[in-house]
Scaffold this motif. Structure first.
Motif, PDB file in Angstrom:
ATOM      1  N   CYS A 157      28.185  37.737  39.727  1.00 27.64           N
ATOM      2  CA  CYS A 157      27.668  36.582  40.469  1.00 27.64           C
ATOM      3  C   CYS A 157      28.840  35.832  41.102  1.00 27.64           C
ATOM      4  O   CYS A 157      29.811  35.488  40.422  1.00 27.64           O
ATOM      5  N   ALA A 158      28.732  35.545  42.402  1.00 27.57           N
ATOM      6  CA  ALA A 158      29.819  34.882  43.106  1.00 27.57           C
ATOM      7  C   ALA A 158      30.089  33.487  42.558  1.00 27.57           C
ATOM      8  O   ALA A 158      31.244  33.080  42.428  1.00 27.57           O
ATOM      9  N   ALA A 159      29.040  32.750  42.215  1.00 33.73           N
ATOM     10  CA  ALA A 159      29.230  31.397  41.681  1.00 33.73           C
ATOM     11  C   ALA A 159      29.986  31.440  40.358  1.00 33.73           C
ATOM     12  O   ALA A 159      30.882  30.618  40.116  1.00 33.73           O
ATOM     13  N   GLU A 160      29.622  32.385  39.494  1.00 31.40           N
ATOM     14  CA  GLU A 160      30.324  32.522  38.213  1.00 31.40           C
ATOM     15  C   GLU A 160      31.783  32.912  38.434  1.00 31.40           C
ATOM     16  O   GLU A 160      32.680  32.388  37.767  1.00 31.40           O
ATOM     17  N   ALA A 161      32.016  33.827  39.365  1.00 31.86           N
ATOM     18  CA  ALA A 161      33.383  34.278  39.636  1.00 31.86           C
ATOM     19  C   ALA A 161      34.226  33.128  40.162  1.00 31.86           C
ATOM     20  O   ALA A 161      35.371  32.938  39.732  1.00 31.86           O
ATOM     21  N   LEU A 162      33.673  32.341  41.073  1.00 35.59           N
ATOM     22  CA  LEU A 162      34.398  31.205  41.627  1.00 35.59           C
ATOM     23  C   LEU A 162      34.703  30.183  40.538  1.00 35.59           C
ATOM     24  O   LEU A 162      35.838  29.709  40.414  1.00 35.59           O
ATOM     25  N   HIS A 163      33.707  29.871  39.738  1.00 33.46           N
ATOM     26  CA  HIS A 163      33.897  28.901  38.650  1.00 33.46           C
ATOM     27  C   HIS A 163      34.977  29.374  37.680  1.00 33.46           C
ATOM     28  O   HIS A 163      35.867  28.612  37.299  1.00 33.46           O
ATOM     29  N   GLU A 164      34.888  30.627  37.290  1.00 29.19           N
ATOM     30  CA  GLU A 164      35.856  31.147  36.324  1.00 29.19           C
ATOM     31  C   GLU A 164      37.261  31.219  36.929  1.00 29.19           C
ATOM     32  O   GLU A 164      38.246  30.955  36.240  1.00 29.19           O
ATOM     33  N   ALA A 165      37.362  31.555  38.219  1.00 29.39           N
ATOM     34  CA  ALA A 165      38.680  31.602  38.864  1.00 29.39           C
ATOM     35  C   ALA A 165      39.310  30.218  38.917  1.00 29.39           C
ATOM     36  O   ALA A 165      40.517  30.057  38.634  1.00 29.39           O
ATOM     37  N   VAL A 166      38.517  29.205  39.230  1.00 26.47           N
ATOM     38  CA  VAL A 166      39.027  27.844  39.258  1.00 26.47           C
ATOM     39  C   VAL A 166      39.466  27.417  37.857  1.00 26.47           C
ATOM     40  O   VAL A 166      40.543  26.848  37.671  1.00 26.47           O
TER      41      VAL A 166
END
Length: 171
Positions: A157-166
């Motif tokens: 999931c893109a939202a999860e990936a973005l959140h985890e990367a941040v």
């Protein structure tokens, strides 16, 4: 009295009438038909449809056969008890909700510098797409940056990936 459509050839598939004049289907056949109806309307596999029916019956404190009859009645346009309908809707909603993935797992994390570069590229492409929403190149670059984050962080999931990367770069 409701008219029913036979589901298969032969008398075993035809609903029987009880003394009140309402159509009754053999209980095991009703459960099978309800599972098939749930498979078609949810959509779900046979196993998922059986779980939905069982969960809804338990939630409504009703036997599966009664809930199966309610599912078949609803498919025919006959009103069903509110308790059964609520339980069925909740069971379907629960079945459709994906199980949460753990936020930290036993997987390898990328280099922090690579994550920072990917995040920077994501924010740049997002600004570019915001400035020109009709630009196909900007959209492609934005989708590529999201895909890169998903692969880098190991998330579908893109939202999860973005959140985890941040979270990863800030820690």
């Amino acid at each position: 009295m409701t008219a029913s459509i036979p589901l298969a050839r032969g008398d075993e598939a035809r609903p029987r009438s009880d003394e009140t004049g309402t159509a009754q289907m053999p209980s095991d056949r009703a459960v099978q038909c309800a599972v098939g109806t749930l498979m078609a309307t949810t959509p779900a596999t046979a196993r998922e449809a059986e779980r939905i029916l069982s969960a809804a019956a338990a939630r409504a404190s009703l036997p599966e056969t009664i809930l199966a009859a309610a599912v078949l009645d609803a498919a025919r346009g006959i009103p069903v008890p509110a308790r059964a309908e609520r339980a069925l809707r909740q069971a379907i909603r629960t079945a459709r909700t994906p199980e949460p993935t753990p936020s930290s797992g036993p997987y390898l994390l990328p280099l922090r510098e690579d994550t920072e570069k990917a995040l920077g590229r994501f924010f740049e492409t997002r600004l570019r797409l915001t400035a020109a929403p009709a630009d196909l190149e900007a959209r492609g670059a934005f989708e590529d940056s999201l895909f890169t984050l998903c692969v880098l962080m190991g998330r579908p999931c893109a939202a999860e990936a973005l959140h985890e990367a941040v979270q990863y770069t800030e820690s």
